[in-house]
Design a protein around this motif. Structure first.
Motif, PDB file in Angstrom:
ATOM      1  N   ALA A 102      10.601   1.821   0.978  1.00 52.49           N
ATOM      2  CA  ALA A 102      11.840   2.553   1.302  1.00 52.49           C
ATOM      3  C   ALA A 102      11.990   3.715   0.334  1.00 52.49           C
ATOM      4  N   THR A 103      10.864   4.334   0.001  1.00 51.62           N
ATOM      5  CA  THR A 103      10.905   5.414  -0.994  1.00 51.62           C
ATOM      6  C   THR A 103      11.226   6.772  -0.379  1.00 51.62           C
ATOM      7  N   GLY A 104      11.441   6.843   0.909  1.00 55.23           N
ATOM      8  CA  GLY A 104      11.695   8.134   1.559  1.00 55.23           C
ATOM      9  C   GLY A 104      10.388   8.859   1.863  1.00 55.23           C
ATOM     10  N   ASP A 105       9.616   9.152   0.826  1.00 58.93           N
ATOM     11  CA  ASP A 105       8.336   9.833   1.019  1.00 58.93           C
ATOM     12  C   ASP A 105       7.192   8.852   1.316  1.00 58.93           C
ATOM     13  N   GLY A 106       7.480   7.575   1.267  1.00 59.66           N
ATOM     14  CA  GLY A 106       6.431   6.589   1.588  1.00 59.66           C
ATOM     15  C   GLY A 106       5.354   6.493   0.524  1.00 59.66           C
ATOM     16  N   ARG A 122       6.573  12.929   4.881  1.00 63.47           N
ATOM     17  CA  ARG A 122       5.519  12.236   5.640  1.00 63.47           C
ATOM     18  C   ARG A 122       6.097  11.501   6.839  1.00 63.47           C
ATOM     19  N   HIS A 123       5.416  11.630   7.963  1.00 62.62           N
ATOM     20  CA  HIS A 123       5.708  10.765   9.119  1.00 62.62           C
ATOM     21  C   HIS A 123       4.513   9.824   9.259  1.00 62.62           C
ATOM     22  N   PHE A 124       4.750   8.543   9.082  1.00 63.23           N
ATOM     23  CA  PHE A 124       3.639   7.588   9.140  1.00 63.23           C
ATOM     24  C   PHE A 124       3.267   7.291  10.589  1.00 63.23           C
ATOM     25  N   HIS A 125       2.022   6.893  10.766  1.00 63.62           N
ATOM     26  CA  HIS A 125       1.579   6.445  12.080  1.00 63.62           C
ATOM     27  C   HIS A 125       1.913   4.961  12.195  1.00 63.62           C
ATOM     28  N   GLY A 126       2.848   4.660  13.056  1.00 63.64           N
ATOM     29  CA  GLY A 126       3.239   3.265  13.224  1.00 63.64           C
ATOM     30  C   GLY A 126       2.660   2.700  14.505  1.00 63.64           C
ATOM     31  N   ASP A 127       2.834   1.390  14.694  1.00 67.42           N
ATOM     32  CA  ASP A 127       2.387   0.781  15.952  1.00 67.42           C
ATOM     33  C   ASP A 127       3.100   1.460  17.118  1.00 67.42           C
ATOM     34  N   ASN A 185      11.229   7.236   6.292  1.00 69.22           N
ATOM     35  CA  ASN A 185       9.770   7.291   6.410  1.00 69.22           C
ATOM     36  C   ASN A 185       9.227   6.505   7.602  1.00 69.22           C
ATOM     37  N   LEU A 186      10.092   6.022   8.486  1.00 69.00           N
ATOM     38  CA  LEU A 186       9.583   5.249   9.620  1.00 69.00           C
ATOM     39  C   LEU A 186       8.765   6.152  10.546  1.00 69.00           C
ATOM     40  N   SER A 187       8.095   5.554  11.508  1.00 70.96           N
ATOM     41  CA  SER A 187       7.225   6.331  12.394  1.00 70.96           C
ATOM     42  C   SER A 187       8.045   6.979  13.505  1.00 70.96           C
ATOM     43  N   ALA A 188       8.149   8.291  13.449  1.00 73.07           N
ATOM     44  CA  ALA A 188       8.928   9.028  14.452  1.00 73.07           C
ATOM     45  C   ALA A 188       8.365  10.436  14.548  1.00 73.07           C
ATOM     46  N   THR A 189       8.577  11.067  15.687  1.00 71.53           N
ATOM     47  CA  THR A 189       8.184  12.474  15.791  1.00 71.53           C
ATOM     48  C   THR A 189       9.143  13.315  14.944  1.00 71.53           C
ATOM     49  N   HIS A 190       8.714  14.551  14.713  1.00 69.01           N
ATOM     50  CA  HIS A 190       9.549  15.494  13.941  1.00 69.01           C
ATOM     51  C   HIS A 190      10.960  15.562  14.524  1.00 69.01           C
ATOM     52  N   LYS A 191      11.042  15.629  15.852  1.00 69.87           N
ATOM     53  CA  LYS A 191      12.360  15.797  16.466  1.00 69.87           C
ATOM     54  C   LYS A 191      13.166  14.493  16.446  1.00 69.87           C
TER      55      LYS A 191
END
Ligand SMILES: Cc1cc2nc3c(=O)[nH]c(=O)nc-3n(C[C@H](O)[C@H](O)[C@H](O)COP(=O)(O)OP(=O)(O)OC[C@H]3O[C@@H](n4cnc5c(N)ncnc54)[C@H](O)[C@@H]3O)c2cc1C
Length: 440
Positions: free
Chosen positions: A147-151, A292-297, A367-373
């Protein structure tokens, strides 16, 4: 003789959380209240992240969040609040309330503790390395929440990501929040939104800001802090930096200080009630909206938000906020994210918090997996509280049942979230009306 200890090892039989912002605190509370042992690691000297050390002044409205309600109730009753408080978040009271809530829930808190590395054996939960005044320590645990924001922890563990907007990796501008003192406490309205005009004797304040402030500064957003005569300025703006590069992040923050030197005299000159204003304080945490946007499932999309999608594996629901993309190249809003409205509560699935290919690791908050928008909506604090709560409860439930996160049945997670005050999607009136004001 004092020796710095290097790489002590310890094993923690519960949930370890890196980062004690709103998402990390919510995860800690959710997991601890669900019965897990919780270790929360925070590099600042207080919990709260952007809501505390970051000096933000308001929860974005519209989202249902039991934790937000609890925090607000406690702040309203806080002995530390000014007697003649105004509207606004009261960051210092919020820190104190979080300290109390974490302690009451039995969360083991380490402040001044930075997660500096993570090691990942295949199929195992990451082992993190922390650094503090005590030296370096490796901590093994069955479940880590980043939960660091920047991951930061997830990156070190090897989770894949991309930065910023999909097309060019530019990120929303960052802002160093600051407070202005000496403002007339009787002032009635403030320029709180990009969208609304704010007439002052010399013209419209928005237009004056674009004319007189040094770009990429230029927009004028001011909010009440809860403290009479003290106003929060969300007006510095650093764009086209990579906030995951420490040199660039430092240059960005230096730029914000240059802007502050122009903004305070600008407000003194143009805004009635600000004639005697001064710099009263700056945030100890630089305000990064996007990195960062992480690649999630699963990657949360704009369509999920617009349609108010209800995921079967929801861990956060009752979420509501328009897209809100600050211009990635200058001041103001990006045309793609002009606070265009959505009309539904939306949910967020557990899968968006599971980084692809990693075990024993969860993402919580911005930092969860989401598109920019999509991220421009779900990044706001009440939604980050909801995400954190859901992730914390999921982690605790997986530990209790002795299953991995991907094998976790979702019903017991939902039962516990409902027990902790969440209104499940099937019970919420899904169509919203009314427009939340402002932009962050
Ligand atoms: C300038 C700005 C203005 C905003 N305005 C609003 C607003 O008005 N209303 C609203 O609702 N939302 C607003 N937002 C959005 C919102 O504040 C954030 O998206 C949200 O707070 C993110 O929560 P988080 O817990 O994921 O991250 P953060 O609040 O950033 O918390 C992350 C925490 O992790 C800690 N940390 C980081 N790295 C490490 C490490 N390596 N080791 C240990 N600890 C670490 C940090 O110290 C911090 O406490 C704004 C955002 C910004 C940047």
């Amino acid at each position: 003789m004092y020796a710095i200890q290097t790489k002590q090892n310890r094993s923690f039989p519960g949930v370890v959380i890196a980062g004690g912002g709103v998402a990390g605190c919510a995860a800690a509370l959710g997991a601890a209240r669900a019965g897990a042992r919780v270790l929360l690691l925070e590099e600042e000297n207080a919990p709260g992240g952007m809501a505390g050390p970051g000096m933000l002044a308001k929860w974005m409205p519209g989202t249902r969040s039991p934790l937000r309600e609890e925090i607000d109730r406690r702040i309203a009753n806080s002995e530390l609040a000014p007697p003649n408080r105004t509207e606004g978040l009261l960051n210092e009271c919020l820190k104190d309330v979080l300290f109390q809530m974490l302690e009451e829930a039995g969360v083991e808190l380490l402040l001044h503790t930075r997660v500096v590395d993570a090691e990942c054996e295949n199929g195992q939960s990451p082992v993190i390395v922390i650094n503090s005044v005590s030296g370096m320590e490796r901590i093994e645990s069955p479940c880590l929440i980043d939960a660091t924001g920047d991951g930061t922890a997830a990156v070190c563990a090897g989770a894949s990501f991309e930065i910023g907007r999909e097309t060019d990796h530019l990120c929303q501008g960052a802002s160093l929040m600051f407070q202005i003192g000496g403002v007339n406490p009787d002032i009635q309205t403030l320029p709180e939104s990009f969208n609304l005009p704010y007439p002052v004797p010399a013209g419209d304040l928005g237009a004056l800001g674009r004319e007189h402030l040094p770009p990429p500064a230029g927009h004028v957003l001011l909010h009440r802090t809860g403290k009479p005569g003290i106003i929060c300025a969300n007006m510095t703006n650093a764009v086209k930096f990579d906030f995951t590069d420490v040199v660039q992040k430092t240059r960005a923050e230096q730029l914000c200080w240059k802007q502050i030197r122009a903004i305070v005299p600008f407000l003194r000159r143009f805004v009635p009630g600000f004639e005697n204003c001064y710099l009263a304080g700056t945030a100890s945490r630089f305000g990064i909206r996007e990195s960062r946007h992480f690649h999630g499932d699963y990657r949360l999309t704009e369509e999920d938000i617009i349609s108010g999608r209800r995921f079967e594996d929801w861990i956060a629901c009752g979420n509501f906020f328009p897209f809100d993309i600050h211009n990635v190249e200058g001041h103001g809003l990006d045309p793609a994210g002009k606070l265009n409205m959505t009309h539904h509560f939306y949910s967020i699935p557990l899968r968006s918090c599971l980084p692809v290919g990693m075990e024993g690791l969860l993402l919580a908050g911005r930092n969860l997996s989401a598109t920019h928008k999509a991220h421009s909506s779900c990044r706001v604090m009440p939604i980050c509280l909801n995400i954190g709560l859901g992730v914390g409860v999921a982690a605790a439930t997986a530990l209790r049942l002795g299953v991995t996160l991907r094998k976790l049945p979702i019903e017991p997670v939902h039962r516990e979230l409902i027990r902790q005050g969440v209104i499940p999607p099937e019970e919420e009136n899904n169509v919203r009306s009314g427009e939340p004001a402002g932009s962050r």
